[in-house]
Design an enzyme around this catalytic site. Structure first.
Site: not given
Ligand code: PEP
Length: 254
Positions: A12, A100, A170, A176, A216
């Site tokens: 993503n 988000e 998630e 993030g 992450s």
């Molecule tokens: C995401 O935004 O779907 C995500 C998992 O971000 P990150 O890997 O940066 O935590």
């Protein structure tokens, strides 16, 4: 590692990458990942790079995803993009209900369910995101939140449509932030989501649906996460922006 469900790892890219940068990244991924057959690979560039990336992935094992779409098929919805427009660029997947968007655009489960229905009507495979916040987890509400989101965001989908739907767990506190859920936390949440799917549809559907982990994910934790029995891939944000880290996540997952 063998699992009945084929792993699916998606990048993503969020609001990153100009067309030139996107093409650069895709060229690198094609070089690095050309021989990967064990995993479904998806890249989700911003809308502005979809056309260019669509051409670039034509002769590769990379599939194209979008980061969002409208619930409507056409009309007076300024700034929105509909499923038919995504189809013009051979988009196969669409991320829906990312945390988000739930946070900044106030997307509700009901809206996400309408988008999922619109995606299926256009033969796009939705990647439906669910996940609890830190406050919700600490208040002991994780299961309650996940069940509400899963039931609400998939409302009205048929069993057949579920076979073409991916779920991304998630935890919001891990996106993030550099904080990854422990493998045990991830496995517990995935197993719980599968139980909810069994109640909502049936055991067979629950066994077939792929549930990605997101939050992450990086090369160093990919192997352990993917080895969990109910973790069927990853939705990768930050680490998908760079060819080396995304390729290593994929290679470490096989
Ligand atoms: C995401 O935004 O779907 C995500 C998992 O971000 P990150 O890997 O940066 O935590």
């Amino acid at each position: 590692m063998t699992k009945d469900r084929k792993l699916i790892i998606a990048g993503n890219w969020k609001m990153n990458k100009t067309v030139a940068e996107a093409l650069d990244l895709v060229a690198g991924l094609k070089r690095e990942l050309a021989n990967v057959k064990e995993v479904d690979l998806v890249v989700c560039p911003p809308f502005t790079a979809l056309g260019a990336v669509a051409q670039a992935v034509l002769d590769s094992n990379l599939r194209l995803g979008a980061q969002n779409m409208s619930e409507h098929n056409f009309g007076a919805f300024t700034g929105e993009i509909c499923a038919g427009m995504l189809k013009e660029f051979s988009v196969r997947y669409v991320i829906l209900g990312h945390s988000e968007r739930r946070q900044y655009q106030k997307e509700s489960d009901a809206l996400i369910a309408r988008k999922a229905a619109a995606a299926h009507a256009a033969s796009l495979k939705p990647i439906v995101c669910v996940g609890e916040t830190l406050a919700e987890r600490e208040a002991g509400r994780m299961e309650n939140v996940l069940e509400t989101q899963v039931r609400g965001s998939l409302a009205g989908l048929s069993k057949t449509q579920m076979d073409e739907t991916v779920i991304a767990y998630e935890p919001v506190w891990a996106i993030g932030t550099g904080k990854t859920a422990t493998t045990q936390q991830a496995q517990e949440a995935h197993a719980f989501i599968r139980r909810v799917l069994a109640g909502l549809f049936d055991e067979a559907v629950a066994r077939r649906v792929r549930i990605q982990y997101g939050g992450s994910v990086k090369p160093s934790n990919a192997r352990e996460l993917m080895s969990q029995p109910d973790v069927d891939g990853a939705l990768v944000g930050g680490a998908s922006l760079e060819e080396r880290s995304f390729a290593d996540i994929v290679k470490n997952s096989i």
